[in-house]
Design an enzyme around this catalytic site. Structure first.
Site, PDB file in Angstrom:
ATOM      1  N   VAL A 163       0.831  -1.214   0.000  1.00 22.07           N
ATOM      2  CA  VAL A 163       0.000   0.000   0.000  1.00 22.07           C
ATOM      3  C   VAL A 163       0.863   1.262   0.000  1.00 22.07           C
ATOM      4  O   VAL A 163       0.701   2.138  -0.851  1.00 22.07           O
ATOM      5  CB  VAL A 163      -0.957  -0.013   1.215  1.00 22.07           C
ATOM      6  CG1 VAL A 163      -1.633   1.337   1.392  1.00 22.07           C
ATOM      7  CG2 VAL A 163      -2.019  -1.083   1.020  1.00 22.07           C
ATOM      8  N   THR A 218      -5.570  -0.590   7.428  1.00 20.40           N
ATOM      9  CA  THR A 218      -6.927  -0.991   7.801  1.00 20.40           C
ATOM     10  C   THR A 218      -6.966  -1.182   9.314  1.00 20.40           C
ATOM     11  O   THR A 218      -6.290  -2.068   9.844  1.00 20.40           O
ATOM     12  CB  THR A 218      -7.307  -2.293   7.071  1.00 20.40           C
ATOM     13  OG1 THR A 218      -7.173  -2.050   5.661  1.00 20.40           O
ATOM     14  CG2 THR A 218      -8.722  -2.716   7.391  1.00 20.40           C
ATOM     15  N   LYS A 271      -6.536  -2.935  -5.323  1.00 17.60           N
ATOM     16  CA  LYS A 271      -6.440  -4.394  -5.457  1.00 17.60           C
ATOM     17  C   LYS A 271      -5.015  -4.719  -5.890  1.00 17.60           C
ATOM     18  O   LYS A 271      -4.522  -4.122  -6.859  1.00 17.60           O
ATOM     19  CB  LYS A 271      -7.384  -4.926  -6.547  1.00 17.60           C
ATOM     20  CG  LYS A 271      -8.834  -4.612  -6.359  1.00 17.60           C
ATOM     21  CD  LYS A 271      -9.679  -5.270  -7.459  1.00 17.60           C
ATOM     22  CE  LYS A 271      -9.526  -4.656  -8.846  1.00 17.60           C
ATOM     23  NZ  LYS A 271      -9.939  -3.267  -8.983  1.00 17.60           N
ATOM     24  N   CYS A 313      -5.562  -9.393   2.935  1.00 15.87           N
ATOM     25  CA  CYS A 313      -6.651  -8.545   3.449  1.00 15.87           C
ATOM     26  C   CYS A 313      -7.889  -9.319   3.898  1.00 15.87           C
ATOM     27  O   CYS A 313      -8.257  -9.262   5.065  1.00 15.87           O
ATOM     28  CB  CYS A 313      -7.034  -7.514   2.394  1.00 15.87           C
ATOM     29  SG  CYS A 313      -5.753  -6.276   2.193  1.00 15.87           S
TER      30      CYS A 313
HETATM   31  N1  LIG Z   1      -2.171  -5.161   0.464  1.00 14.69           N
HETATM   32  C1  LIG Z   1      -3.359  -4.709   0.117  1.00 14.69           C
HETATM   33  O1  LIG Z   1      -3.909  -5.058  -0.932  1.00 14.69           O
HETATM   34  C2  LIG Z   1      -4.091  -3.718   0.999  1.00 14.69           C
HETATM   35  C3  LIG Z   1      -5.193  -3.027   0.478  1.00 14.69           C
HETATM   36  C4  LIG Z   1      -5.858  -2.115   1.289  1.00 14.69           C
HETATM   37  C5  LIG Z   1      -5.426  -1.916   2.600  1.00 14.69           C
HETATM   38  N2  LIG Z   1      -4.379  -2.613   3.098  1.00 14.69           N
HETATM   39  C6  LIG Z   1      -3.948  -2.353   4.471  1.00 14.69           C
HETATM   40  O2  LIG Z   1      -2.803  -1.511   4.428  1.00 14.69           O
HETATM   41  C7  LIG Z   1      -1.903  -1.840   5.490  1.00 14.69           C
HETATM   42  C8  LIG Z   1      -0.546  -2.207   4.910  1.00 14.69           C
HETATM   43  O3  LIG Z   1      -0.683  -3.362   4.120  1.00 14.69           O
HETATM   44  P1  LIG Z   1       0.482  -3.865   3.147  1.00 14.69           P
HETATM   45  O4  LIG Z   1      -0.057  -5.007   2.376  1.00 14.69           O
HETATM   46  O5  LIG Z   1       1.060  -2.706   2.424  1.00 14.69           O
HETATM   47  O6  LIG Z   1       1.541  -4.385   4.243  1.00 14.69           O
HETATM   48  P2  LIG Z   1       3.065  -4.781   4.000  1.00 14.69           P
HETATM   49  O7  LIG Z   1       3.368  -5.806   5.020  1.00 14.69           O
HETATM   50  O8  LIG Z   1       3.331  -5.066   2.562  1.00 14.69           O
HETATM   51  O9  LIG Z   1       3.855  -3.426   4.363  1.00 14.69           O
HETATM   52  C9  LIG Z   1       3.925  -2.860   5.635  1.00 14.69           C
HETATM   53  C10 LIG Z   1       5.250  -2.120   5.739  1.00 14.69           C
HETATM   54  O10 LIG Z   1       5.276  -1.400   6.975  1.00 14.69           O
HETATM   55  C11 LIG Z   1       6.603  -1.449   7.469  1.00 14.69           C
HETATM   56  N3  LIG Z   1       6.603  -1.123   8.898  1.00 14.69           N
HETATM   57  C12 LIG Z   1       6.165  -1.876   9.943  1.00 14.69           C
HETATM   58  N4  LIG Z   1       6.328  -1.218  11.098  1.00 14.69           N
HETATM   59  C13 LIG Z   1       6.864  -0.016  10.783  1.00 14.69           C
HETATM   60  C14 LIG Z   1       7.228   1.121  11.541  1.00 14.69           C
HETATM   61  N5  LIG Z   1       7.088   1.144  12.885  1.00 14.69           N
HETATM   62  N6  LIG Z   1       7.736   2.186  10.892  1.00 14.69           N
HETATM   63  C15 LIG Z   1       7.888   2.179   9.562  1.00 14.69           C
HETATM   64  N7  LIG Z   1       7.549   1.127   8.773  1.00 14.69           N
HETATM   65  C16 LIG Z   1       7.039   0.049   9.380  1.00 14.69           C
HETATM   66  C17 LIG Z   1       7.076  -2.846   7.144  1.00 14.69           C
HETATM   67  O11 LIG Z   1       8.498  -2.931   7.155  1.00 14.69           O
HETATM   68  C18 LIG Z   1       6.483  -3.035   5.748  1.00 14.69           C
HETATM   69  O12 LIG Z   1       7.378  -2.642   4.728  1.00 14.69           O
HETATM   70  C19 LIG Z   1      -2.583  -2.976   6.263  1.00 14.69           C
HETATM   71  O13 LIG Z   1      -3.320  -2.432   7.327  1.00 14.69           O
HETATM   72  C20 LIG Z   1      -3.519  -3.572   5.234  1.00 14.69           C
HETATM   73  O14 LIG Z   1      -4.621  -4.193   5.833  1.00 14.69           O
HETATM   74  C21 LIG Z   1      -3.687  -3.511   2.318  1.00 14.69           C
END
Ligand SMILES: NC(=O)c1ccc[n+]([C@@H]2O[C@H](COP(=O)([O-])OP(=O)(O)OC[C@H]3O[C@@H](n4cnc5c(N)ncnc54)[C@H](O)[C@@H]3O)[C@@H](O)[C@H]2O)c1
Length: 435
Positions: free
Chosen positions: A11, A121, A152, A261
């Site tokens: 994201v 989220t 997506k 998700c």
């Molecule tokens: N992947 C999707 O399709 C999607 C879609 C909509 C919403 N979301 C939501 O968005 C959020 C992120 O999802 P994602 O898939 O990108 O996760 P991800 O695991 O790919 O990325 C999260 C990132 O955050 C970093 N991180 C963790 N703790 C940290 C901190 N204290 N400081 C700085 N960076 C930190 C991690 O190193 C990682 O790179 C979640 O809440 C998810 O539910 C995801």
């Protein structure tokens, strides 16, 4: 605008790159040094169509930079997006640990009035916790808002650039004004930006994923019933999808939903409901139907070979939880592989994008093939798990020639039943007659 995005995963990276593309000065910060080092060299940690070109162009033109220095990223921004992970805790509730860590850091390092938008989220009520965490050390005014993300994986750049809608939960005109300005370039086609209270914005994200997961599980169960009663789910899907109240999207049956998700958001929504004492029975059924559906491909392999699977070899096409991504989190392929290995079956897999993730997760417990055809060599059956485009129209003569026996178990209904019958393939798909 000076914008920082904290958390550079699926994201955060998409959000940062798209905001840079519209002219903002963006800093993407993450605690993962290797990720940031790679991004500085335009090496992406994820596979997402179109994203690499965006990152490369905007980095070259100085609109996006990557950093592990969260303090600097916060100090230099007037708008911050929190996009860190919210994995399920032991009780299924979304774990806010990373979000609240970031919030505390924001309070410590802010240098001006800022808008803090939560993209992660998070359960209803999280904005209040984020506000309290920032407030501990904040010396400037700040405006927390909820801006859930609906992209997506596999289509993320297009989804962010041309959203169906943008949801903003905000409690101040200042925050509403800033968010409207940021999103204006993406809404020129007239798609709405919907302002609402923060709790409703937080709930909208869960309700959307709950609804979509419900459609999938419902269709999976209908497909299973079609199979028993001699109906064809393809026809049923077209029949109901033509009803404007229902629509065509998200009606394709398959081997169960996965990804980062739906499974975790459904758990978190269930937890929220339980804590509130409000029954969400539909959602509990969606979850258990999905667990059952993840066994459907194994059942079909058993139909083809009987219970004696030990010593068999299976070619698996697709490891990612869906096409267009390398993401294997909660992928149905993982459940299937675990079940096959337990039965003494050897597996040779191919995926156009997810092989590095698969190697990291599964090591040498399975074999990996360079091409989808190579995976078939010496296999008793082909099992299609992910609906990648390149699997849709293979050279069936070659498939038949390379497999030890002409058996295809298709978890995505990619092939025509009649054609499989003509080719002499023993073919099992989801909710359709077997050939
Ligand atoms: N992947 C999707 O399709 C999607 C879609 C909509 C919403 N979301 C939501 O968005 C959020 C992120 O999802 P994602 O898939 O990108 O996760 P991800 O695991 O790919 O990325 C999260 C990132 O955050 C970093 N991180 C963790 N703790 C940290 C901190 N204290 N400081 C700085 N960076 C930190 C991690 O190193 C990682 O790179 C979640 O809440 C998810 O539910 C995801």
């Amino acid at each position: 605008m000076n914008i920082s995005v904290i958390g550079t995963g699926y994201v955060g990276l998409v959000v940062g790159a798209c905001l840079a593309e519209t002219g903002n000065n963006v800093c993407c910060a993450d605690i993962d040094q290797a990720k940031i080092d790679g991004l500085r060299k335009n090496v992406l940690p994820i596979y997402e169509p179109g994203l690499e070109a965006l990152v490369e162009r905007n980095q070259k033109e100085g609109r996006i930079r990557f950093s592990t220095d969260l303090a600097e990223a916060i100090a230099s921004a007037s708008v911050l997006f929190i996009a860190v992970g919210t994995p399920p805790g032991e009780d299924g509730a979304a774990d806010l640990k990373h979000v609240l860590q970031v919030a505390e850091t924001i309070g410590r390092h802010m240098t001006r009035e800022m808008v803090v938008a939560t993209k992660s989220t998070v359960p209803v009520g999280s904005a209040a916790k984020v506000t309290a965490a920032i407030r501990k050390e904040a010396k400037f005014a700040f405006h927390v808002c909820s801006n859930p993300e609906f992209l997506k994986e596999g289509d993320a750049v297009a989804d962010f650039m041309r959203p169906d809608r943008v949801i903003i939960g905000a409690a101040s005109d200042y925050a509403r004004g800033v968010m409207a300005e940021i999103y204006a370039p993406f809404l020129r086609t007239g798609k709405p930006i919907l302002f609402m209270d923060i709790a409703s914005a937080e709930m909208t994200k869960y309700a959307a994923n709950g609804m979509l997961a419900t459609r999938i599980s419902f269709m999976n169960e209908i497909a299973n019933l079609c199979e028993q009663l001699g109906a064809n789910v393809d026809s049923v899907r077209r029949g109901i999808g033509s009803d404007s109240r229902i629509g065509q999207s998200f009606l394709f049956p398959g081997p169960g939903f996965g990804g980062s998700c739906f499974p975790k958001d459904i758990k978190a929504l269930g937890r929220m409901a339980a804590e509130s004492g409000v029954p969400l029975e539909v959602l509990a059924a969606v979850e258990s139907a999905n667990e059952r559906q993840k066994q459907v491909l194994l059942k079909k392999i058993r139909v083809a070979f009987g219970d004696q699977l030990r010593g068999r070899r299976v070619a698996l096409w697709g490891l990612a939880f869906k096409a267009g991504t390398d993401d294997m989190r909660e992928s149905p392929a993982l459940s299937l592989i675990a079940a096959l290995l337990e039965q003494g079956v050897t597996v040779c897999a191919h995926d156009p994008a997810a092989m590095p993730n698969a190697r990291a997760l599964l090591g040498n417990r399975i074999d990996y093939a360079e091409t989808n055809y190579e995976a078939l060599a010496g296999a008793d059956a082909l099992v299609v798990v992910t609906d990648w485009n390149e699997y849709r129209h293979p050279d069936f003569e070659r498939v038949k020639r390379t497999l030890k026996q002409p058996v295809i178990v298709d978890g995505r209904n990619l092939y025509d039943v009649e054609k499989m019958r003509e080719l002499g393939v023993r073919y099992h798909s989801i909710g359709r007659p077997s050939a």
